[in-house]
Write a protein that holds these residues in place. Structure first.
Motif, short mmCIF file in Angstrom:
data_model
loop_
_atom_site.label_atom_id
_atom_site.label_comp_id
_atom_site.label_asym_id
_atom_site.label_seq_id
_atom_site.Cartn_x
_atom_site.Cartn_y
_atom_site.Cartn_z
N GLU A 243 0.83 -1.20 0.00
CA GLU A 243 0.00 0.00 0.00
C GLU A 243 0.87 1.25 0.00
N GLN A 244 1.96 1.20 0.80
CA GLN A 244 2.87 2.32 0.83
C GLN A 244 3.51 2.56 -0.54
N ARG A 245 3.89 1.42 -1.15
CA ARG A 245 4.46 1.56 -2.50
C ARG A 245 3.43 2.18 -3.48
N ARG A 246 2.19 1.70 -3.35
CA ARG A 246 1.14 2.24 -4.24
C ARG A 246 0.96 3.75 -4.00
N ILE A 247 0.87 4.10 -2.67
CA ILE A 247 0.70 5.52 -2.34
C ILE A 247 1.90 6.32 -2.83
N ALA A 248 3.08 5.74 -2.60
CA ALA A 248 4.29 6.43 -3.04
C ALA A 248 4.29 6.61 -4.55
N ARG A 249 3.85 5.53 -5.26
CA ARG A 249 3.81 5.64 -6.72
C ARG A 249 2.80 6.72 -7.15
N GLU A 250 1.66 6.73 -6.47
CA GLU A 250 0.64 7.73 -6.80
C GLU A 250 1.14 9.14 -6.50
N GLN A 255 3.15 14.10 -8.21
CA GLN A 255 4.19 15.12 -8.13
C GLN A 255 4.80 15.36 -9.51
N GLU A 256 5.08 14.24 -10.17
CA GLU A 256 5.67 14.37 -11.50
C GLU A 256 4.69 15.07 -12.46
N ALA A 257 3.41 14.68 -12.37
CA ALA A 257 2.41 15.32 -13.25
C ALA A 257 2.26 16.81 -12.92
#
Length: 347
Positions: A243-250, A255-257
């Protein structure tokens, strides 16, 4: 006694009659004396055996004297008549044959009393020895020659010793049997005591084994529960990490967007400013960019506050049971991993 018993035929020895007569003449006096003793011999053998010992001895000695005299004649004749030696031997042997039986008979008469005494002693020896058999005394010498009073004392002593020995043996046997019985009783007591101790030891062993199995079962159950909790924690940690990875990816994607959008907007504005060459607008755009950077700097601060809040959760709660203590530790480890991940993205 008849003279025919000692007549010898000279022809058997190859001697002349004259020579044979001379030799016979030498022995004739001895033969005459034996003839003279014949009457006395017949009288002695007619006497009662109890009375004949002395005259028998006297008569036997007379015959011995004749016999020894004959031996002397025999020796003398043999020395002078070598050729008639065998003839002389014949006379000697004939006389010996005739005299020996008489001597033996007279000797037996002479020895009657002594033989009777020996027989009496032998019978008494056997009788007294038989009396001692019951006292387990065998082959005792000189019993027959003991005087009666000596024998009586000896018998009483033997009996007394035997009775004393038998009594001592009886007492010793009773004592031995008593000791055997006492030992048997003691052995039986020890055996029963050992059986009781063995049973108690076996019971204690069974109880210890049951307790060991119970403890092993409890430990196995606790290990199984701990493994289950750890497995659950592992799965939850993996789920939380995912979940942390998912949140981090999101967050990263957002942030990138956002940054891309902002960059695109800045590029657009810059292009417009460049196109219009409006210095004022460019100045405003720069001010706006500075403000946006300042805003972006504020989000980082907020994110760091979030990380600190997560870190404080680890010590906020306290648990008493081992089960929840273990779960709390697992959650703390999961938070640590989340914080490390978040910090790696903010640097």
């Amino acid at each position: 006694m008849e003279q025919t018993l000692v007549k010898i035929d000279p022809k058997q020895f190859g001697l002349e009659e004259s020579k044979a007569a001379d030799i016979a003449a030498q022995f004739q006096p001895m033969l005459d004396k034996m003839v003279e003793l014949e009457k006395e011999y017949n009288e002695v053998i007619q006497l009662p055996i109890e009375e004949a010992a002395k005259p028998a001895k006297e008569l036997r000695l007379k015959y011995v004297k004749i016999r020894t005299g004959t031996a002397a004649i025999h020796k003398a004749q043999k020395e002078f008549y070598l050729a008639g030696g065998r003839f002389v031997d014949g006379w000697k042997n004939a006389q010996l044959f005739a005299s020996q039986g008489i001597e033996d008979k007279l000797q037996s008469i002479e020895d009657y009393a002594a033989n009777k005494e020996r027989e009496r002693i032998a019978a008494l020896q056997e009788e007294r020895q038989s009396a001692l058999i019951e006292f387990e005394m065998l082959d005792v010498p000189n019993l027959g020659s003991m005087a009666d009073d000596v024998w009586k004392s000896f018998y009483i002593g033997a009996k007394t010793q035997y009775i004393a020995r038998i009594e001592a043996e009886r007492i010793a046997e009773e004592q031995r049997l008593a000791e055997i019985e006492a030992k048997r009783i003691e052995d039986e007591r020890i055996r029963k005591e050992n059986e009781l101790l063995k049973a108690q030891a076996e019971q204690a062993t069974r109880e210890l084994e049951a307790e060991r199995k119970r403890i092993q079962a409890e430990q196995a159950a606790e290990r199984a529960e701990a493994n289950r909790i750890l497995e659950q924690q592992r799965k939850e940690q993996e789920k939380a990490l995912e979940e942390q990875r998912r949140i981090a990816r999101e967050l990263q994607a957002e942030q990138e967007a956002k940054l891309k959008a902002e960059q695109d907007e800045r590029n657009r504005i810059a292009k417009e400013l460049q196109d219009k060459k409006d210095a004022e607008l460019a100045q405003q755009l720069a001010a706006q960019q500075a403000a946006e950077l300042e805003l972006a700097k504020g989000d980082k601060e907020k994110f760091l506050d979030l990380i600190n809040s997560l870190d404080s959760i680890k010590t906020k709660y306290q648990f008493k049971s081992k089960k929840y203590k273990d779960m709390h530790i697992a959650v703390g480890e999961l938070i640590n991993k989340t914080i490390v991940f978040a910090q790696s993205k903010t640097n």
